[in-house]
Design a protein around this motif. Structure first.
Motif, PDB file in Angstrom:
ATOM      1  N   GLU A 158     -36.171  26.894  60.444  1.00 50.71           N
ATOM      2  CA  GLU A 158     -35.017  27.229  59.618  1.00 50.71           C
ATOM      3  C   GLU A 158     -33.699  26.924  60.320  1.00 50.71           C
ATOM      4  N   LEU A 159     -33.648  27.175  61.648  1.00 49.38           N
ATOM      5  CA  LEU A 159     -32.412  26.912  62.380  1.00 49.38           C
ATOM      6  C   LEU A 159     -32.084  25.424  62.413  1.00 49.38           C
ATOM      7  N   VAL A 160     -33.122  24.590  62.523  1.00 50.25           N
ATOM      8  CA  VAL A 160     -32.897  23.140  62.510  1.00 50.25           C
ATOM      9  C   VAL A 160     -32.364  22.714  61.157  1.00 50.25           C
ATOM     10  N   ARG A 161     -32.970  23.214  60.089  1.00 50.26           N
ATOM     11  CA  ARG A 161     -32.509  22.865  58.744  1.00 50.26           C
ATOM     12  C   ARG A 161     -31.055  23.301  58.548  1.00 50.26           C
ATOM     13  N   ALA A 162     -30.734  24.502  59.033  1.00 51.71           N
ATOM     14  CA  ALA A 162     -29.362  24.997  58.890  1.00 51.71           C
ATOM     15  C   ALA A 162     -28.382  24.125  59.665  1.00 51.71           C
ATOM     16  N   GLY A 163     -28.790  23.702  60.871  1.00 55.40           N
ATOM     17  CA  GLY A 163     -27.925  22.843  61.670  1.00 55.40           C
ATOM     18  C   GLY A 163     -27.696  21.494  61.015  1.00 55.40           C
ATOM     19  N   LEU A 164     -28.763  20.898  60.499  1.00 58.39           N
ATOM     20  CA  LEU A 164     -28.638  19.610  59.819  1.00 58.39           C
ATOM     21  C   LEU A 164     -27.780  19.745  58.561  1.00 58.39           C
ATOM     22  N   ARG A 165     -28.008  20.819  57.848  1.00 58.95           N
ATOM     23  CA  ARG A 165     -27.237  21.065  56.624  1.00 58.95           C
ATOM     24  C   ARG A 165     -25.752  21.182  56.944  1.00 58.95           C
ATOM     25  N   GLY A 166     -25.434  21.936  57.997  1.00 59.63           N
ATOM     26  CA  GLY A 166     -24.039  22.119  58.368  1.00 59.63           C
ATOM     27  C   GLY A 166     -23.374  20.814  58.788  1.00 59.63           C
ATOM     28  N   ILE A 167     -24.073  20.042  59.624  1.00 58.08           N
ATOM     29  CA  ILE A 167     -23.488  18.782  60.104  1.00 58.08           C
ATOM     30  C   ILE A 167     -23.313  17.787  58.963  1.00 58.08           C
ATOM     31  N   LEU A 168     -24.368  17.582  58.198  1.00 55.32           N
ATOM     32  CA  LEU A 168     -24.331  16.530  57.181  1.00 55.32           C
ATOM     33  C   LEU A 168     -23.423  16.889  56.011  1.00 55.32           C
ATOM     34  N   ARG A 169     -23.418  18.163  55.627  1.00 56.53           N
ATOM     35  CA  ARG A 169     -22.616  18.561  54.466  1.00 56.53           C
ATOM     36  C   ARG A 169     -21.165  18.815  54.855  1.00 56.53           C
ATOM     37  N   GLN A 170     -20.952  19.643  55.861  1.00 58.73           N
ATOM     38  CA  GLN A 170     -19.593  20.073  56.161  1.00 58.73           C
ATOM     39  C   GLN A 170     -18.784  19.009  56.899  1.00 58.73           C
ATOM     40  N   ARG A 171     -19.450  18.274  57.820  1.00 60.84           N
ATOM     41  CA  ARG A 171     -18.691  17.304  58.603  1.00 60.84           C
ATOM     42  C   ARG A 171     -18.582  15.947  57.911  1.00 60.84           C
ATOM     43  N   TYR A 172     -19.674  15.549  57.214  1.00 61.25           N
ATOM     44  CA  TYR A 172     -19.697  14.189  56.674  1.00 61.25           C
ATOM     45  C   TYR A 172     -19.777  14.121  55.152  1.00 61.25           C
ATOM     46  N   GLY A 173     -19.877  15.249  54.484  1.00 58.24           N
ATOM     47  CA  GLY A 173     -19.804  15.259  53.041  1.00 58.24           C
ATOM     48  C   GLY A 173     -21.044  14.799  52.305  1.00 58.24           C
ATOM     49  N   PHE A 174     -22.199  14.742  52.984  1.00 60.80           N
ATOM     50  CA  PHE A 174     -23.432  14.408  52.282  1.00 60.80           C
ATOM     51  C   PHE A 174     -23.834  15.561  51.371  1.00 60.80           C
ATOM     52  N   ASP A 175     -24.574  15.231  50.329  1.00 59.10           N
ATOM     53  CA  ASP A 175     -25.054  16.245  49.391  1.00 59.10           C
ATOM     54  C   ASP A 175     -26.479  16.634  49.780  1.00 59.10           C
ATOM     55  N   ILE A 176     -26.661  17.830  50.340  1.00 59.93           N
ATOM     56  CA  ILE A 176     -28.001  18.310  50.703  1.00 59.93           C
ATOM     57  C   ILE A 176     -28.614  18.901  49.436  1.00 59.93           C
ATOM     58  N   VAL A 177     -29.472  18.123  48.779  1.00 58.10           N
ATOM     59  CA  VAL A 177     -29.977  18.528  47.468  1.00 58.10           C
ATOM     60  C   VAL A 177     -31.146  19.504  47.558  1.00 58.10           C
ATOM     61  N   GLY A 178     -31.773  19.618  48.745  1.00 61.34           N
ATOM     62  CA  GLY A 178     -32.895  20.538  48.872  1.00 61.34           C
ATOM     63  C   GLY A 178     -33.465  20.533  50.270  1.00 61.34           C
ATOM     64  N   GLU A 179     -34.350  21.506  50.532  1.00 56.83           N
ATOM     65  CA  GLU A 179     -35.007  21.646  51.829  1.00 56.83           C
ATOM     66  C   GLU A 179     -36.465  22.007  51.610  1.00 56.83           C
ATOM     67  N   CYS A 180     -37.331  21.540  52.514  1.00 59.52           N
ATOM     68  CA  CYS A 180     -38.753  21.886  52.479  1.00 59.52           C
ATOM     69  C   CYS A 180     -39.165  22.350  53.866  1.00 59.52           C
ATOM     70  N   PRO A 181     -39.963  23.439  53.974  1.00 62.41           N
ATOM     71  CA  PRO A 181     -40.389  23.937  55.279  1.00 62.41           C
ATOM     72  C   PRO A 181     -41.583  23.190  55.859  1.00 62.41           C
ATOM     73  N   ASP A 182     -42.233  22.324  55.087  1.00 62.77           N
ATOM     74  CA  ASP A 182     -43.275  21.435  55.581  1.00 62.77           C
ATOM     75  C   ASP A 182     -43.475  20.334  54.549  1.00 62.77           C
ATOM     76  N   GLY A 183     -44.445  19.451  54.801  1.00 57.29           N
ATOM     77  CA  GLY A 183     -44.598  18.291  53.944  1.00 57.29           C
ATOM     78  C   GLY A 183     -45.308  18.523  52.629  1.00 57.29           C
ATOM     79  N   SER A 184     -45.833  19.717  52.410  1.00 56.54           N
ATOM     80  CA  SER A 184     -46.652  19.941  51.218  1.00 56.54           C
ATOM     81  C   SER A 184     -45.862  19.853  49.919  1.00 56.54           C
ATOM     82  N   GLY A 185     -44.583  20.172  49.966  1.00 53.63           N
ATOM     83  CA  GLY A 185     -43.794  20.164  48.737  1.00 53.63           C
ATOM     84  C   GLY A 185     -42.866  18.974  48.598  1.00 53.63           C
ATOM     85  N   VAL A 186     -43.006  17.982  49.487  1.00 58.74           N
ATOM     86  CA  VAL A 186     -42.044  16.890  49.517  1.00 58.74           C
ATOM     87  C   VAL A 186     -42.114  16.015  48.266  1.00 58.74           C
ATOM     88  N   VAL A 187     -43.312  15.640  47.850  1.00 66.11           N
ATOM     89  CA  VAL A 187     -43.443  14.751  46.686  1.00 66.11           C
ATOM     90  C   VAL A 187     -42.826  15.398  45.449  1.00 66.11           C
TER      91      VAL A 187
END
Length: 222
Positions: free
Chosen positions: A11-40
């Motif tokens: 969760e901390l990694v996801r939060a860090g990536l979300r903060g960097i990509l959204r707040q610093r560079y303006g990317f749209d973080i449309v969702g998060e998955c805690p493992d690969g089972s829900g990716v498709v």
């Protein structure tokens, strides 16, 4: 705006990536998955432009999730996040269809450039890991025969593909063959079109899997 799906079991990694990509560079973080089972399902529902994928996760890891995504030609590209102890998994992720890999803990600007490059159809092979991944390929048994798909290439295009498989840049290839940068780029574009390759990462995989580059890292004679 580039739409990003983040897949990581921490969760901390996801939060860090979300903060960097959204707040610093303006990317749209449309969702998060805690493992690969829900990716498709997440890709189907959220329609991201890129999937930022961890490799070591419970239940379904990044390699299996990448392969499941790439089974659909319309799926978005995958940029794999890794650590230094993931060499074999990285090689497997590239074979599964990942468009590149990036070390966790890289500077934010490198993360920004990698996500943008892959989302726009390019590849990103982190130089700190590329050599280790190529070593993993070189340690594998060679294929029994050269892939017949290579028959469509000219002699020069084969040479260029072999150098890509060895991790060379276009500039290095141009210097070796005493060619202009534009000429090398044209050869690369032609061989990508002929072989239906997505990007440079796919070219590295094909160069090794087809036998064009030997397990010891050398290219066969022209």
């Amino acid at each position: 705006m580039i739409r990003v799906l983040v897949v990581d079991d921490q969760e901390l990694v996801r939060a860090g990536l979300r903060g960097i990509l959204r707040q610093r560079y303006g990317f749209d973080i449309v969702g998060e998955c805690p493992d690969g089972s829900g990716v498709v399902a997440a890709v189907r529902d959220l329609v991201p432009d890129i999937v930022l994928m961890d490799v070591r996760m419970p239940r379904v890891d990044g390699v299996a999730a990448t392969a499941a995504l790439r089974a659909d030609a319309t799926s978005p590209p995958v940029l794999v996040l890794t650590t230094f102890d993931d060499d074999e998994i990285l090689a497997a992720a590239l074979r599964a269809g990942a468009s590149g890999f990036l070390l966790k803990g890289v500077p934010a600007e490198d993360l920004h450039r990698a996500v943008r490059a892959v989302a726009e159809g390019g590849a990103w092979l982190d130089p700190a890991v590329t050599g280790r991944v190529l070593t993993t390929y070189r340690a594998a048994p060679p294929p029994l025969a050269t892939d017949p798909r290579l028959d469509v290439l000219t002699a020069r295009e084969r040479e260029v593909l072999a150098r890509i498989g060895q991790g060379r840049t276009n500039a290095e290839i141009a210097a070796e063959f005493v060619l202009g940068a534009g000429t090398v780029k044209t050869h690369v574009n032609h061989l990508f079109a002929k072989l239906h390759l997505r990007d440079r990462a796919a070219a590295v995989v094909l160069a090794f899997d087809s036998g064009l580059v030997s397990p010891r890292g050398g290219a066969p004679p022209s």
